[in-house]
Each structure stands twice: as C-alpha cells, then as structure tokens.
Design a protein around this motif. Structure first.
Motif, PDB file in Angstrom:
ATOM      1  N   PRO A   1      -5.665   2.041  -2.867  1.00  0.00           N
ATOM      2  CA  PRO A   1      -6.311   0.909  -2.577  1.00  0.00           C
ATOM      3  C   PRO A   1      -6.852   0.065  -3.473  1.00  0.00           C
ATOM      4  N   GLN A   2      -7.004   0.304  -4.818  1.00  0.00           N
ATOM      5  CA  GLN A   2      -7.550  -0.274  -5.769  1.00  0.00           C
ATOM      6  C   GLN A   2      -6.625  -1.481  -6.109  1.00  0.00           C
ATOM      7  N   ALA A   3      -5.126  -1.089  -6.247  1.00  0.00           N
ATOM      8  CA  ALA A   3      -4.189  -2.220  -6.438  1.00  0.00           C
ATOM      9  C   ALA A   3      -3.887  -3.096  -5.373  1.00  0.00           C
ATOM     10  N   ILE A   4      -4.070  -2.433  -4.087  1.00  0.00           N
ATOM     11  CA  ILE A   4      -4.090  -3.502  -2.931  1.00  0.00           C
ATOM     12  C   ILE A   4      -5.071  -4.553  -3.050  1.00  0.00           C
ATOM     13  N   ALA A   5      -6.529  -4.068  -3.283  1.00  0.00           N
ATOM     14  CA  ALA A   5      -7.635  -5.046  -3.224  1.00  0.00           C
ATOM     15  C   ALA A   5      -7.523  -6.011  -4.255  1.00  0.00           C
TER      16      ALA A   5
ATOM     17  N   ALA B   1      -1.812 -16.388  -5.845  1.00  0.00           N
ATOM     18  CA  ALA B   1      -0.603 -15.694  -6.597  1.00  0.00           C
ATOM     19  C   ALA B   1      -1.116 -14.409  -7.110  1.00  0.00           C
ATOM     20  N   PHE B   2      -0.040 -13.371  -7.062  1.00  0.00           N
ATOM     21  CA  PHE B   2      -0.277 -12.133  -7.554  1.00  0.00           C
ATOM     22  C   PHE B   2       1.234 -11.706  -8.022  1.00  0.00           C
ATOM     23  N   ARG B   3       1.073 -10.645  -8.958  1.00  0.00           N
ATOM     24  CA  ARG B   3       2.489  -9.861  -9.400  1.00  0.00           C
ATOM     25  C   ARG B   3       2.187  -8.552  -9.355  1.00  0.00           C
ATOM     26  N   VAL B   4       3.127  -7.733  -8.813  1.00  0.00           N
ATOM     27  CA  VAL B   4       3.013  -6.342  -8.610  1.00  0.00           C
ATOM     28  C   VAL B   4       3.478  -5.606  -9.938  1.00  0.00           C
ATOM     29  N   ASP B   5       3.300  -4.588 -10.271  1.00  0.00           N
ATOM     30  CA  ASP B   5       3.796  -3.869 -11.286  1.00  0.00           C
ATOM     31  C   ASP B   5       4.841  -3.461 -11.301  1.00  0.00           C
TER      32      ASP B   5
ATOM     33  N   PHE C   1       0.701  -1.037   0.123  1.00  0.00           N
ATOM     34  CA  PHE C   1      -0.015   0.146   0.021  1.00  0.00           C
ATOM     35  C   PHE C   1       0.907   1.284   0.093  1.00  0.00           C
ATOM     36  N   GLU C   2       2.057   1.242   0.789  1.00  0.00           N
ATOM     37  CA  GLU C   2       2.837   2.577   1.074  1.00  0.00           C
ATOM     38  C   GLU C   2       3.518   2.619  -0.273  1.00  0.00           C
ATOM     39  N   LEU C   3       4.107   1.508  -1.066  1.00  0.00           N
ATOM     40  CA  LEU C   3       4.824   1.546  -1.967  1.00  0.00           C
ATOM     41  C   LEU C   3       4.055   1.641  -3.476  1.00  0.00           C
ATOM     42  N   THR C   4       3.010   1.507  -3.332  1.00  0.00           N
ATOM     43  CA  THR C   4       1.845   1.988  -4.647  1.00  0.00           C
ATOM     44  C   THR C   4       1.625   3.333  -4.619  1.00  0.00           C
TER      45      THR C   4
ATOM     46  N   ASP D   1       6.721  -0.567 -11.486  1.00  0.00           N
ATOM     47  CA  ASP D   1       7.035   0.452 -10.597  1.00  0.00           C
ATOM     48  C   ASP D   1       7.038   0.046  -8.979  1.00  0.00           C
ATOM     49  N   THR D   2       6.176  -0.608  -8.731  1.00  0.00           N
ATOM     50  CA  THR D   2       6.161  -0.704  -7.297  1.00  0.00           C
ATOM     51  C   THR D   2       7.171  -1.882  -7.076  1.00  0.00           C
ATOM     52  N   PHE D   3       7.685  -2.800  -7.901  1.00  0.00           N
ATOM     53  CA  PHE D   3       8.898  -3.821  -7.786  1.00  0.00           C
ATOM     54  C   PHE D   3      10.196  -3.030  -7.625  1.00  0.00           C
ATOM     55  N   ALA D   4      10.169  -1.773  -8.411  1.00  0.00           N
ATOM     56  CA  ALA D   4      11.291  -1.079  -8.408  1.00  0.00           C
ATOM     57  C   ALA D   4      11.458  -0.430  -7.081  1.00  0.00           C
ATOM     58  N   LYS D   5      10.540   0.112  -6.442  1.00  0.00           N
ATOM     59  CA  LYS D   5      10.355   0.924  -5.224  1.00  0.00           C
ATOM     60  C   LYS D   5      10.801  -0.347  -4.042  1.00  0.00           C
ATOM     61  N   LEU D   6      10.270  -1.602  -4.261  1.00  0.00           N
ATOM     62  CA  LEU D   6      10.745  -2.578  -3.242  1.00  0.00           C
ATOM     63  C   LEU D   6      11.996  -3.032  -3.137  1.00  0.00           C
ATOM     64  N   ARG D   7      12.502  -2.653  -4.476  1.00  0.00           N
ATOM     65  CA  ARG D   7      13.998  -3.311  -4.444  1.00  0.00           C
ATOM     66  C   ARG D   7      14.988  -2.217  -3.977  1.00  0.00           C
ATOM     67  N   ALA D   8      14.434  -1.006  -4.208  1.00  0.00           N
ATOM     68  CA  ALA D   8      15.160  -0.025  -3.666  1.00  0.00           C
ATOM     69  C   ALA D   8      15.531   0.191  -2.003  1.00  0.00           C
ATOM     70  N   ASP D   9      14.547  -0.461  -1.415  1.00  0.00           N
ATOM     71  CA  ASP D   9      14.677  -0.585   0.048  1.00  0.00           C
ATOM     72  C   ASP D   9      14.884  -1.740   0.533  1.00  0.00           C
ATOM     73  N   PHE D  10      14.679  -2.921   0.072  1.00  0.00           N
ATOM     74  CA  PHE D  10      14.748  -4.240   0.424  1.00  0.00           C
ATOM     75  C   PHE D  10      15.770  -5.112  -0.377  1.00  0.00           C
ATOM     76  N   ALA D  11      16.340  -5.987   0.441  1.00  0.00           N
ATOM     77  CA  ALA D  11      17.278  -7.140  -0.124  1.00  0.00           C
ATOM     78  C   ALA D  11      16.738  -8.356   0.735  1.00  0.00           C
ATOM     79  N   SER D  12      16.991  -9.632   0.130  1.00  0.00           N
ATOM     80  CA  SER D  12      16.324 -10.908   0.675  1.00  0.00           C
ATOM     81  C   SER D  12      17.173 -12.179   0.380  1.00  0.00           C
ATOM     82  N   ASP D  13      17.215 -13.008   1.253  1.00  0.00           N
ATOM     83  CA  ASP D  13      17.854 -14.250   1.090  1.00  0.00           C
ATOM     84  C   ASP D  13      17.033 -15.267   1.961  1.00  0.00           C
TER      85      ASP D  13
END
Length: 516
Positions: A351-355, A366-370, A344-347, A372-384
């Motif tokens: 609310p329409q996207a989240i719903a 399953a779902f896949r984010v757009d 919600f914050e990254l979009t 732009d949202t994925f780029a913002k996610l990657r800007a803040d987060f790394a994971s393993d």
C-alpha cells in the motif's frame, strides 16, 4: 459460505471490511480501492463444469468463492434476477467465432446494449441486499446517493440498474459533446423517480476528477448526512461490486469455448480488451489468477494511448498529453482508475508504493513504477494503440471478410489482437452493440475519415434513423429495442454544469432537495 474480507489499496482505511461494506462504501476512506484479501482458485474441472449450468449459476459460484457475506440462497436469488429475461439471449454473453482462433465475446445483450450491463444488472441488487443487511445490524441508518461519472456506457447502465430501487438515488455526469447521440439520448430519456443526469463542461477525466473530489470532501459528506440523511457511494468500476461480475464472464467464457469444442481443456487462450479505465482487462487478470488458462492479456488503446504507453514503458505520464476525441468515446480516458488495483497486486500488495504513486499522479500528473513491478506487468500484459483511421478501416475490413459488424471500441480490440496475437486462440471482448455508434460505423463502412462531415442527407438523420439505414445497407439483424425507439422518448434531462467540485456539489444539493 467462504469468509473473505476486503482491504484498501492505499492502506488508509483501517481494518479490512466484508463484501457488503465494501459495496456500499464504493470507495475506501483515504481514496483507495477495495480488493479481496484472498483470491479463490478453481480447478480446471471446476472451470470447465461451469458450462453445464446457466449463466446465473456460474456467477453465483464465483461470488460464493469470493466470500460474499450473504446467504448462499440470497446469492442464488439475486443472480437469477440479474441474468434472466432482461437479456435478449439465454446465453447472456454468447461467443461468435470469426475463424478457428478468433472468438468475439458479445457483452452487449443486456438492456442498454453495452458490456456495463453485465455488472450493472447485478450490482444494484447486491447493493440493496448489502445495505439491508447493514441496516439490520444497526451499522447504517441512512439512504444512499450513487454518484457516477461516465464516458458513455456506464451512465445509462447504472441508471437502468438503479432506477426506482428503494433507498437509493442516482446522479450521472457525462462530458458534454463527448458521448454519441445514442448514448446521450439513452441517458437523457431515462425514466425513474430517483434519477438525475448532468452534462458537464469538459471531458471524462474532468467528470471523474470532480466526482472523486466530491467523494473526498468530508465537510460535504457530513452535510449530506445531516441535511438529507444520505451517504455517497459509487457505481463506477472503483466499486468492487462493479468489478466482480466482470471476472465472472471471463471464467465462464473459457468454459463455453471448451464446451463448444473450440479450445481443448487446459490449453491457453489470450484475451484482448478495449479499455480506458482498465477495469475490464483487470477482471480478466483476476480470472487468470483464479485458474482460468489465460496466457496473455492484450490491452487495446485508442489515440488516448496512456495505458499502452504505460504498459510498454512503466511510466504513466499525462503532463502534456492531449485529450483526443475519437470514434471510441468510452475509451477517451487519461486517468485510469483501476490501474491502481492492478499495481497493488503486482507489487505484492504494497500500500505504501500505491499511495506514493497515486499521490505523484495527483500532484505531478506522472509516476514511474519500479523495475520489479514493471517486469511483472510485462509478464502478463502486452499493449498497442489504434489510430482513429485504422479503427474505422477495421470496421469495414471485418464486415467485408466476415459479414460481422463491430462497434468502434471492439474494432480497436480486433486490430490490436491481430497485431499482438500469438498462436493461442484469442478472445476479443466486444463491449457495445454497433448501433450505439452509428455515425462512426457508417463512416467506417463508407470510407469516410474520422471527423469528416457525413453526406448532408445522412447528417440530417437522427441516430435511430441512421441505424435503420445501416441495417438496410448491410442486411444485418434487428437493432435492439432499447436503441430503436429512442427518437420517440421525451428528453427529461438537459442541465449542463461545470466540472468543478463546487458545481457538482451544488447540483447534488439541488437534486436531493427536489427529491425530498
């Protein structure tokens, strides 16, 4: 008092509500989660100055900045009660440094020896104060049933926090066979006249899904109101009142690192969090938005690596994903509730996207984010993710090198921190005392593979006896009193139910009828 209102992530709950309403509701109407309309910002000086006051006052400053609609003096009083002698150190959540750039935030010094105490010594007090305010306003005239699904630690912490609180009853559901022996005994021996515990046939996701469906059953809600004069609410991290206390300790920890000379004021740190439900790392993201110099957020997963895969691909997919029982059971989760708030914050708060995504997850799994949202996610987060074998090996490696004993969840975070760290100092969230998971800590120290039988003379020991053996072998400090005496406490709760909505509702009816 700063004004702030709370809106829901799916846009289905109507007008924004004040903090007190968001806390007693728990989950927003329509299934969304409450988030603040405004995230406050602290200057660097304001953050650093937090170290000059006790932890309870730091928490009060953060709460007031978020617009809690209670008098300032009430907030001060409640925080003093939440963070006092119920913790085994005046520091509340001290930081142990293993080297110049590796700092362990010990979040397990509360009464149940898990990080959930940081929120669940606080939430019940604010829940009661919020309900009292709403009753005085004539907005409500009922009591509450807190219904909690737990993967191990939340259940005991919630039971401890809400036990014998007026106007509240609490029922906890945990996956049968999916928690440690110590975690089971902590819940099954809980005292209090207003508490109930059920084992559930299934895994944590079955528990969580069943509870969410129960919350969404309008007919059941009407029945509870009519027959028992009770409304449902939540103490899981879907409740904003559970998440906000976690924001506090990340802001506070930066101030402490500066005060101790381990970080220069303004220099960035990375934060590594072991998480399955995403709330604990989301709290660090909110701390970053407030102005805390956090650069990268490192999300540590175990073999149930749905979050690691999502952060690395932008696709959340649990269609054919097996549910794995690991040495870190509190992270054995496939459906991550708090990811919804993060998206919600990254979009840009769409609310329409989240719903749409949450509907896809419920329907298609399953779902896949757009992009732009994925780029913002990657800007803040790394994971393993960390295998069960590597988790146990890390426990031994860290003990051998630093004479410091990690629980299996913190071991997952430590290993991910080593793989993904930058030149920044890293703060590792340590989420539980090792003695809650004695069998797997013993396996780690003795090189016994995950799932492999312990030696007969060890397997015959109770959890408390095994912990005393580990202390003897390692010459470590004492085991917290709440964990050391569980063998002597009588088991109060032995009921097992099915995970379906109907079974949970039947069990709830029986509990409320007994307590009337």
């Amino acid at each position: 008092m700063v004004e702030n209102l709370y809106r829901d992530t799916r846009g289905r709950a109507g007008d924004p509500v004040p903090f007190t309403q968001a806390v007693v509701d728990g989950l927003a109407a329509g299934g969304g989660l409450y988030v603040p309309e405004h995230i406050p910002h602290f200057t660097l000086d304001e953050i650093v100055d937090l170290a000059s006051v006790p932890y309870a006052q730091r928490a009060a400053r953060v709460y007031k900045a978020f617009g809690v609609d209670l008098p300032d003096e009430t907030v001060d009083t409640l925080m003093a009660a939440a963070y006092g002698s119920n913790f085994d150190t005046e520091d509340i959540c001290p930081i142990t440094s293993l080297d110049d750039k590796t700092h362990v935030l010990e979040l397990w010094h509360g009464p149940t020896s898990a990080f959930k105490d940081m929120a669940l010594q606080c939430l019940p007090l604010f829940f009661s104060a919020s309900a009292e305010k709403l009753r005085a306003q004539g907005a409500i005239d009922h009591t509450f049933l807190i219904l909690v699904a737990t993967s191990g630690d939340t259940g005991k912490a919630a039971l401890e926090g809400f036990a014998d609180k007026p106007g509240v009853q609490i029922g906890v559901l945990y996956p049968e066979g999916g928690v440690s022996d110590i975690q089971h005994k902590q819940m099954a021996t809980q005292t209090g006249d207003n508490v109930m515990v059920w084992a559930v046939r299934g895994n944590f996701d079955d528990c969580q899904t069943g509870v969410k469906r129960t919350f969404s059953d309008k007919q059941f809600a009407e029945e509870l109101q009519k027959v028992h004069h009770v409304a449902l609410s939540s103490a899981n991290s879907i409740n904003w009142g559970r998440l906000l206390p976690q924001v506090v300790y990340y802001v506070s920890s930066y101030a402490v690192l500066v005060a101790q000379g381990k970080v220069a004021a303004g220099d960035p740190i990375d934060v590594c969090v072991p998480t399955g439900n995403f709330g604990n790392i989301l709290a660090a993201w909110y701390a970053k938005q407030m102005g805390t110099p956090i650069e990268r957020l490192l999300c540590a997963s175990n073999e149930n690596r749905v979050l690691a895969d999502f952060i690395n691909t932008g696709t959340y997919d649990i269609r054919d994903r097996p549910f794995v029982l690991t040495p870190s059971p509190s992270m054995d989760i496939l459906v991550s509730s708090n990811l919804e708030r993060q998206l919600f914050e990254l979009t840009g708060r769409d609310p329409q996207a989240i719903a749409s995504w949450m509907d896809d997850l419920a329907r298609e799994r399953a779902f896949r984010v757009d992009p732009d949202t994925f780029a913002k996610l990657r800007a803040d987060f790394a994971s393993d993710s960390v295998s069960s074998e590597d988790c146990l090996k890390t426990i031994k490696d860290v003990y051998d090198e630093h004479s410091y004993l990690l629980d299996p969840h913190t071991a997952v975070a430590f290993e991910v921190a080593q793989r993904l760290r930058s030149d920044n100092p890293v703060l590792i969230a340590s989420t539980a005392h090792w003695a809650k998971f004695g069998p797997n800590v013993y396996r780690g120290l003795h090189g016994i593979a995950p799932g492999e039988d312990l030696p007969a003379e060890v397997a015959s020991l109770t959890g408390c006896q095994l912990n005393r053996l580990i202390v003897k072998e390692t010459d470590l400090p004492f085991i917290p009193a709440g964990l050391a005496s569980l063998d002597e406490a009588p088991l109060r709760f032995t009921e097992t139910i099915d995970a379906g909505e109907a079974s949970i509702e039947d069990a709830t009816r029986a509990f409320l009828s007994r307590n009337q």
